[in-house]
Design a protein around this motif. Structure first.
Motif, PDB file in Angstrom:
ATOM      1  N   PHE A   5      18.316  28.307-117.997  1.00 15.55           N
ATOM      2  CA  PHE A   5      19.749  28.114-118.242  1.00 15.55           C
ATOM      3  C   PHE A   5      20.069  26.629-118.376  1.00 15.55           C
ATOM      4  N   LYS A   6      19.514  25.813-117.484  1.00 19.59           N
ATOM      5  CA  LYS A   6      19.742  24.371-117.564  1.00 19.59           C
ATOM      6  C   LYS A   6      19.233  23.809-118.888  1.00 19.59           C
ATOM      7  N   SER A   7      18.091  24.322-119.348  1.00 20.30           N
ATOM      8  CA  SER A   7      17.498  23.791-120.581  1.00 20.30           C
ATOM      9  C   SER A   7      18.325  24.136-121.816  1.00 20.30           C
ATOM     10  N   ILE A   8      19.068  25.224-121.773  1.00 20.72           N
ATOM     11  CA  ILE A   8      19.912  25.556-122.929  1.00 20.72           C
ATOM     12  C   ILE A   8      21.338  25.038-122.778  1.00 20.72           C
ATOM     13  N   LEU A   9      21.732  24.668-121.561  1.00 11.70           N
ATOM     14  CA  LEU A   9      23.096  24.187-121.338  1.00 11.70           C
ATOM     15  C   LEU A   9      23.311  22.798-121.937  1.00 11.70           C
ATOM     16  N   TRP A  10      22.391  21.858-121.689  1.00 16.56           N
ATOM     17  CA  TRP A  10      22.622  20.497-122.176  1.00 16.56           C
ATOM     18  C   TRP A  10      22.740  20.408-123.701  1.00 16.56           C
ATOM     19  N   PRO A  11      21.877  21.036-124.500  1.00 17.58           N
ATOM     20  CA  PRO A  11      22.042  20.897-125.950  1.00 17.58           C
ATOM     21  C   PRO A  11      23.424  21.344-126.442  1.00 17.58           C
ATOM     22  N   GLN A  12      24.024  22.336-125.818  1.00 15.80           N
ATOM     23  CA  GLN A  12      25.345  22.794-126.222  1.00 15.80           C
ATOM     24  C   GLN A  12      26.452  21.922-125.623  1.00 15.80           C
ATOM     25  N   PHE A  13      26.320  21.584-124.364  1.00 10.95           N
ATOM     26  CA  PHE A  13      27.305  20.722-123.708  1.00 10.95           C
ATOM     27  C   PHE A  13      27.320  19.353-124.385  1.00 10.95           C
ATOM     28  N   GLY A  14      26.134  18.811-124.623  1.00 13.87           N
ATOM     29  CA  GLY A  14      26.025  17.522-125.298  1.00 13.87           C
ATOM     30  C   GLY A  14      26.578  17.565-126.708  1.00 13.87           C
ATOM     31  N   ALA A  15      26.420  18.697-127.398  1.00 13.50           N
ATOM     32  CA  ALA A  15      26.970  18.835-128.750  1.00 13.50           C
ATOM     33  C   ALA A  15      28.493  18.755-128.721  1.00 13.50           C
ATOM     34  N   CYS A  16      29.114  19.304-127.692  1.00 10.55           N
ATOM     35  CA  CYS A  16      30.577  19.183-127.552  1.00 10.55           C
ATOM     36  C   CYS A  16      30.967  17.713-127.418  1.00 10.55           C
ATOM     37  N   LEU A  17      30.225  16.975-126.609  1.00 11.75           N
ATOM     38  CA  LEU A  17      30.509  15.547-126.453  1.00 11.75           C
ATOM     39  C   LEU A  17      30.268  14.796-127.761  1.00 11.75           C
TER      40      LEU A  17
END
Length: 146
Positions: A5-17
């Motif tokens: 879950f952590k590994s897929i969260l950052w690419p999406q969260f970072g894309a929002c930023l």
């Protein structure tokens, strides 16, 4: 917390930023200072910073920012923040987000999804403003750049 879950969260969260950052960079100076564009950007970063903090009671944004966003009357900051100042705030929030995701627990996972939705809501709002004023807006970001 599940490492997957952590590994897929950052690419999406970072894309929002990244989408928020792209909108900031695409904004012409006249739109930045002549509208609420800068304030929507600040509002988004302020609440991201607050949501990532351990407690609201001890929260203080980095200087030169203030707690004006918490004023229930909708008080605006006493001046327009520059793109450079908000870029530094975005960089601060990006680092804080990465660290928070690395130490994420199950109880806070919902907060990250809520926060992602908040960032994307305002990134979309900024892109609409850009499109209305410049007939152009940054493209969709699929995954975080870094």
């Amino acid at each position: 917390m599940d490492p997957f879950f952590k590994s897929i969260l950052w690419p999406q969260f970072g894309a929002c930023l990244d989408m928020l950052e792209n909108a900031m960079h695409a904004c012409p100076d006249a739109l930045w200072t002549g509208s609420r564009f800068w304030h929507i950007t600040y509002h988004t970063l302020f609440f991201l910073d607050l949501f990532l903090s351990e407690s609201a009671e001890n929260f203080a944004p980095p200087e030169p920012f203030t707690l004006s966003e918490l004023d229930p009357s909708g008080l605006l900051p006493d001046r327009t923040y520059t793109k450079e100042e908000l870029q530094m705030y975005l960089d601060h929030c990006r680092q804080k987000s990465r660290a928070a995701i690395e130490s994420l627990t199950g109880e806070r996972a919902d907060l990250f999804l809520h926060t992602m939705r908040h960032i994307q809501h305002h990134a979309g709002q900024l892109n609409l403003m850009l499109h209305q004023h410049t007939d152009s807006a940054p493209r969709w970001v699929k995954h975080a750049r870094s």
